[in-house]
Scaffold this active site. Structure first.
Site: not given
Ligand code: PRP
Length: 173
Positions: A93-94, A97, A99, A102, A125, A146, A153, A159
């Site tokens: 996972e990148d 946030d 959570g 995940l 975070k 952010f 992105d 990206r």
């Molecule tokens: C972003 C990020 C994580 C997720 C984290 O993905 O890549 O997967 O949000 O947020 P959270 O912990 O609050 O759930 P996004 O839904 O923006 O999709 P992307 O990876 O395609 O940009």
């Protein structure tokens, strides 16, 4: 945009994560599950540093709702294709946030009865967490802001940047 992590810092963190994974899974097979889209670059760098026999698969989760980033509602729009029963799965996972993403993805993958299931996140975070979920391997802990670049992105832009940047409000220094 202000540079937060350089290519060198990212590479160092990725190598460190790969070394921890290799140490924990010595002699074992691994299935890396890249959480699209944001993790594509991180996954491609991470897997080339892990020498274990590995497979790579992809899952796409999209969040909807309002309020927090994922709004607490997460739908999987592309599932994995590999059989992960009895395997060591590492979700890549990148950024963690709230959570929600995940937590949902981990629940779904757990239904296939993997031997182990771990989370490897480049950025964490922690202060933004709304549900109980922890990264087992974390590159950088960070506070708010952010971020874009290295797969991440803003409205599908940035990206492709090789570094990680934090976006600043207009008018900020
Ligand atoms: C972003 C990020 C994580 C997720 C984290 O993905 O890549 O997967 O949000 O947020 P959270 O912990 O609050 O759930 P996004 O839904 O923006 O999709 P992307 O990876 O395609 O940009």
């Amino acid at each position: 945009m202000k540079k937060l992590f350089s290519r060198e810092e990212i590479e160092k963190a990725v190598k460190k994560l790969a070394a921890s994974i290799e140490r924990d899974f010595e002699g074992e097979r691994i299935v890396f599950v890249c959480l699209l889209k944001g993790s594509f670059m991180f996954t491609s760098d991470l897997v080339r540093h892990v020498k274990n026999p590995s497979r790579v698969d992809f899952i796409r989760a999209s969040s909807y709702g309002s309020g927090t980033r994922s709004g607490g509602k997460v739908a999987v729009t592309k599932g994995i294709e590999e059989n992960i029963e009895g395997e060591n799965v590492i979700i890549v996972e990148d950024i963690i946030d709230s959570g929600h993403t995940l937590k949902r993805v981990k629940e779904i993958l757990s239904l296939s009865n993997p031997k182990t299931i771990k989370i490897c996140a480049l950025l964490d975070k922690k202060a933004r967490r709304e549900v109980e979920i922890e990264g087992d391997y974390v590159g950088f802990a960070m506070t708010d802001g952010f971020v874009v670049g290295y797969g991440i992105d803003y409205a599908e832009q940035y990206r492709n940047l090789p570094e990680i940047y934090v976006m600043e409000e207009e008018g900020e220094a």
